[in-house]
Design an enzyme around this catalytic site. Sequence first.
Site, PDB file in Angstrom:
ATOM      1  N   CYS A 106       7.889 -38.032  45.977  1.00 51.51           N
ATOM      2  CA  CYS A 106       6.895 -38.146  44.913  1.00 51.51           C
ATOM      3  C   CYS A 106       7.322 -37.216  43.786  1.00 51.51           C
ATOM      4  CB  CYS A 106       5.507 -37.762  45.422  1.00 51.51           C
ATOM      5  SG  CYS A 106       4.257 -37.706  44.127  1.00 51.51           S
ATOM      6  N   HIS A 190      10.678 -49.169  43.893  1.00 54.71           N
ATOM      7  CA  HIS A 190       9.892 -49.465  42.696  1.00 54.71           C
ATOM      8  C   HIS A 190      10.224 -50.853  42.186  1.00 54.71           C
ATOM      9  CE1 HIS A 190       8.321 -45.360  42.003  1.00 54.71           C
ATOM     10  NE2 HIS A 190       9.431 -45.015  42.639  1.00 54.71           N
ATOM     11  N   GLU A 244       0.521 -47.345  42.895  1.00 56.50           N
ATOM     12  CA  GLU A 244       1.384 -46.666  43.859  1.00 56.50           C
ATOM     13  C   GLU A 244       1.151 -47.167  45.268  1.00 56.50           C
ATOM     14  OE1 GLU A 244       2.495 -42.584  43.806  1.00 56.50           O
ATOM     15  OE2 GLU A 244       1.366 -42.212  41.973  1.00 56.50           O
ATOM     16  N   CYS A 253       3.047 -41.142  37.844  1.00 56.31           N
ATOM     17  CA  CYS A 253       3.985 -41.309  38.960  1.00 56.31           C
ATOM     18  C   CYS A 253       5.360 -40.898  38.462  1.00 56.31           C
ATOM     19  CB  CYS A 253       3.988 -42.757  39.450  1.00 56.31           C
ATOM     20  SG  CYS A 253       5.180 -43.072  40.779  1.00 56.31           S
ATOM     21  N   GLY A 256       8.164 -43.197  39.527  1.00 60.53           N
ATOM     22  CA  GLY A 256       7.962 -44.435  38.777  1.00 60.53           C
ATOM     23  C   GLY A 256       8.459 -44.326  37.352  1.00 60.53           C
TER      24      GLY A 256
END
Length: 310
Positions: A106, A190, A244, A253, A256
């Site tokens: 993360c 992703h 997410e 994110c 992301g």
Amino acid sequence: MTATDVAAPSAAGAGVAPAVAPAQRCLAFRKYQGLGNDFILVDNRDSAELSLSPAEAVALCDRHTGIGGDGIIFLLPPNAATGAAGDACTASMRIINSDGSEPEMCGNGVRCLAVFAADLGMDTATLVLDTLAGVIVPTVAPGGGAVRVDMGVPVTDPPAVPTTLPETTAPVTVDGKAWTMTGVSMGNPHAVTFVSPEDFDAIDKDLERLGPQFENLSSVFPARVNTEFVTVDAPDAVRMVVWERGAGRTRACGTGACAVVVAAVLTGRTERTVTVGLPGGDLLIEWNEADGRVYMTGPAELAFTGSVMV
């Protein structure tokens, strides 16, 4: 305790031990947020085993009956992993999402963990973190606040993302509509799709309905997927909203945002250094051409500290 504090057993239950409630323990924590993506941070350096079960993590992340958060992040002791420069890891990082699942990494969380480590007195100048996505190296700016993170080399080979897309960018049908998706792994999968400003606003309003359809499109993304919807404002500026995997709509994110810039460069939409606007604020993302690595810079802040019985 006096004798009157204990009820005498009935004849039917004579000799049967009363049920004993599980022992509770007090857990110290600190709550951090990076652009509104919020996490409960736990100092777990005394053991390689997580101090909370997935069920306990879900309960603590509940925003009505718990502390509230997008996930719980554990700072663990180092292991034998080494970074790109050959430096040995100085700590490890694991995460449990608000739904009890465990993601590989993360980006906003690693910035929060870096500030957490600094607040605990660790030397963040030499901080090298082992994660399930590999080795990550964050650098905390003097005085805290901003953190620059070497997020590593992105993966775009479809089977490694993992995705069944026939190539890195390909059409996918979701909700009865064809979407052009770019699959990128930043240690976690992703799916990035670029849309017009008008469609971007409509998707933002409909994200709670659309998001789960993308996340759980198992025929295309067998490990589920984080989905970013993006509109390009300029060669060095984009905006995104994200659904997410395991957390739903979040205000930011980090992985992301990194995936978005990689996808934007691959499809000829932006330069290599881009300001990514998220609902919670901006991240500066650079996909460095010389070393192929992605660098993320953004804030992380302490919200509050506390303790809770679990």
